[in-house]
Design a protein around this motif. Structure first.
Motif, mmCIF file in Angstrom:
data_model
loop_
_atom_site.group_PDB
_atom_site.id
_atom_site.type_symbol
_atom_site.label_atom_id
_atom_site.label_comp_id
_atom_site.label_asym_id
_atom_site.label_seq_id
_atom_site.Cartn_x
_atom_site.Cartn_y
_atom_site.Cartn_z
ATOM 1 N N ALA A 223 0.638 -1.571 -0.521
ATOM 2 C CA ALA A 223 -0.122 -0.035 0.138
ATOM 3 C C ALA A 223 0.976 1.565 0.170
ATOM 4 O O ALA A 223 0.853 2.446 -0.782
ATOM 5 C CB ALA A 223 -0.934 -0.066 1.119
ATOM 6 N N ALA A 224 1.724 1.287 0.845
ATOM 7 C CA ALA A 224 3.076 2.557 0.322
ATOM 8 C C ALA A 224 3.460 2.580 -0.849
ATOM 9 O O ALA A 224 3.684 3.970 -0.728
ATOM 10 C CB ALA A 224 4.304 2.345 1.947
ATOM 11 N N LYS A 225 3.919 1.195 -1.862
ATOM 12 C CA LYS A 225 4.445 1.621 -2.419
ATOM 13 C C LYS A 225 3.740 2.149 -3.627
ATOM 14 O O LYS A 225 3.934 3.015 -4.311
ATOM 15 C CB LYS A 225 4.721 0.131 -2.875
ATOM 16 N N LEU A 226 2.002 2.237 -3.691
ATOM 17 C CA LEU A 226 1.710 2.775 -4.231
ATOM 18 C C LEU A 226 1.046 4.732 -4.398
ATOM 19 O O LEU A 226 0.971 5.076 -4.820
ATOM 20 C CB LEU A 226 0.059 2.393 -3.705
ATOM 21 N N LEU A 227 2.130 4.936 -2.825
ATOM 22 C CA LEU A 227 2.138 5.932 -2.728
ATOM 23 C C LEU A 227 3.637 6.784 -3.862
ATOM 24 O O LEU A 227 3.743 8.173 -3.705
ATOM 25 C CB LEU A 227 2.530 6.997 -0.944
ATOM 26 N N LEU A 228 4.297 5.848 -4.090
ATOM 27 C CA LEU A 228 5.624 6.395 -5.214
ATOM 28 C C LEU A 228 5.447 6.467 -6.537
ATOM 29 O O LEU A 228 4.603 5.674 -6.761
ATOM 30 C CB LEU A 228 6.474 5.444 -4.583
ATOM 31 N N PRO A 229 6.328 7.213 -7.012
ATOM 32 C CA PRO A 229 5.840 7.574 -8.413
ATOM 33 C C PRO A 229 6.057 5.911 -9.075
ATOM 34 O O PRO A 229 7.352 4.946 -8.200
ATOM 35 C CB PRO A 229 7.166 8.233 -9.048
ATOM 36 N N PRO A 230 6.029 5.300 -9.644
ATOM 37 C CA PRO A 230 6.029 3.537 -10.304
ATOM 38 C C PRO A 230 7.656 3.997 -11.011
ATOM 39 O O PRO A 230 7.841 4.829 -11.927
ATOM 40 C CB PRO A 230 5.144 3.958 -11.743
ATOM 41 N N GLY A 231 8.534 3.138 -10.921
ATOM 42 C CA GLY A 231 9.938 2.880 -11.910
ATOM 43 C C GLY A 231 10.961 1.705 -10.510
ATOM 44 O O GLY A 231 9.922 1.136 -9.831
ATOM 45 N N LEU A 232 11.298 1.882 -11.282
ATOM 46 C CA LEU A 232 12.570 1.522 -11.032
ATOM 47 C C LEU A 232 12.806 1.103 -9.078
ATOM 48 O O LEU A 232 13.189 0.524 -8.531
ATOM 49 C CB LEU A 232 13.607 1.074 -11.600
ATOM 50 N N ARG A 233 13.081 2.941 -8.653
ATOM 51 C CA ARG A 233 13.592 2.831 -7.314
ATOM 52 C C ARG A 233 12.497 2.151 -6.868
ATOM 53 O O ARG A 233 12.976 1.658 -5.115
ATOM 54 C CB ARG A 233 13.508 4.600 -7.063
ATOM 55 N N ALA A 234 11.140 2.531 -6.904
ATOM 56 C CA ALA A 234 10.061 1.954 -6.351
ATOM 57 C C ALA A 234 10.017 0.131 -6.108
ATOM 58 O O ALA A 234 9.640 0.424 -5.185
ATOM 59 C CB ALA A 234 8.794 2.429 -6.880
ATOM 60 N N PHE A 235 10.237 -0.128 -6.895
ATOM 61 C CA PHE A 235 10.257 -1.145 -7.394
ATOM 62 C C PHE A 235 11.106 -1.289 -6.356
ATOM 63 O O PHE A 235 11.288 -3.765 -5.445
ATOM 64 C CB PHE A 235 10.605 -1.835 -8.757
ATOM 65 N N LEU A 236 12.271 -1.551 -6.393
ATOM 66 C CA LEU A 236 13.991 -1.808 -5.689
ATOM 67 C C LEU A 236 13.767 -2.090 -4.238
ATOM 68 O O LEU A 236 13.993 -2.415 -3.290
ATOM 69 C CB LEU A 236 14.897 -1.567 -5.844
ATOM 70 N N GLY A 237 13.077 -0.235 -3.803
ATOM 71 C CA GLY A 237 12.620 -0.427 -2.498
ATOM 72 C C GLY A 237 11.978 -1.081 -1.540
ATOM 73 O O GLY A 237 11.238 -1.223 -0.814
ATOM 74 N N ASP A 238 10.659 -1.315 -2.629
ATOM 75 C CA ASP A 238 9.358 -2.037 -2.133
ATOM 76 C C ASP A 238 10.075 -3.474 -1.948
ATOM 77 O O ASP A 238 9.729 -4.317 -0.875
ATOM 78 C CB ASP A 238 8.591 -2.584 -3.380
#
Length: 235
Positions: free
Chosen positions: A69-84
């Protein structure tokens, strides 16, 4: 603790990259889709550990749901994927540290090689399928590059196969074979890679990213399997 972590990692990878269809992953902003994924995570955890009476597994599934759910608050992309994924791995590690004997409560804990097998399976999926997502997100800003015509999905399949081969070569202690794989791809992609414009750069960046991801996953998996006592040939 290591056995518990391997089992948790296997459950996470299965829920996130094998049992999560693209439709579910792309529509998590819909509460029902997000909840459905959380239930899949919980079901896989309960199946891997073979118990319904371990509260920590329910808490871990809720944590997974909260991170998604928190990931949905981030701009989609590689950083969001790796951070998640890094956040998910952190929760798995914390769980293994807090409850190191969690795996010993599973009914099949007596199968000595099972944790190593789960580690190998998880590593293979991370190297191949997760690697495809990571490389795809890395290359997303340059999707307008006019690549030469090819088979639909051919590049994606090539990347998956090369990462699978890299993974297997490292596990059987034949990393030198990666050099031959690089040479073979260089020959096959020579006409495209020699292009000094954006097409050549696109191919080179994608190839290096794919090989790098595969190598990193392979060596990390091998290290975990050795820690679990798997009878792997020495490097």
């Amino acid at each position: 603790m290591t056995e518990t972590f391997a089992a948790l990692l296997f459950a996470h990878v299965m829920a996130d990259f094998v049992l999560q269809p693209d439709r579910m992953a792309q529509n998590k902003r819909h509460p029902l889709m997000l909840l459905a994924h959380g239930l899949v995570v919980l079901a896989v955890l309960l199946a891997v550990f073979g118990r319904l009476d371990i509260p920590l597994l329910y808490a871990l599934a809720l944590a997974h749901l909260a991170l998604d759910a928190a990931k949905l608050l981030l701009p989609p992309g590689l950083r969001a994927f790796l951070g998640d994924q890094a956040a998910h791995l952190a929760t798995l590690l914390i769980t293994a540290v807090v409850a190191p004997a969690l795996w010993s409560a599973a009914p099949w804990a007596g199968m000595a090689l099972l944790p190593a097998a789960m580690a190998a399976a998880a590593g293979f999926v991370l190297a191949t399928r997760a690697g495809g997502f990571a490389v795809g997100l890395l290359m997303a800003p340059w999707t307008d590059v006019a690549l030469p015509p090819g088979l639909p999905g051919g590049g994606r399949l090539i990347g998956l196969l090369e990462r699978a081969l890299i993974f297997l070569l490292v596990l059987v202690a034949q990393p030198a074979g990666i050099g031959f794989l690089i040479a073979a791809k260089s020959v096959l992609r020579f006409e495209t890679a020699k292009n000094e414009g954006p097409v050549g750069e696109y191919v080179i960046i994608g190839t290096l990213a794919s090989f790098g991801w595969g190598i990193a996953c392979a060596y990390a998996t091998r290290g975990l399997m050795v820690a679990l006592g798997a009878p792997l040939p020495a490097l």
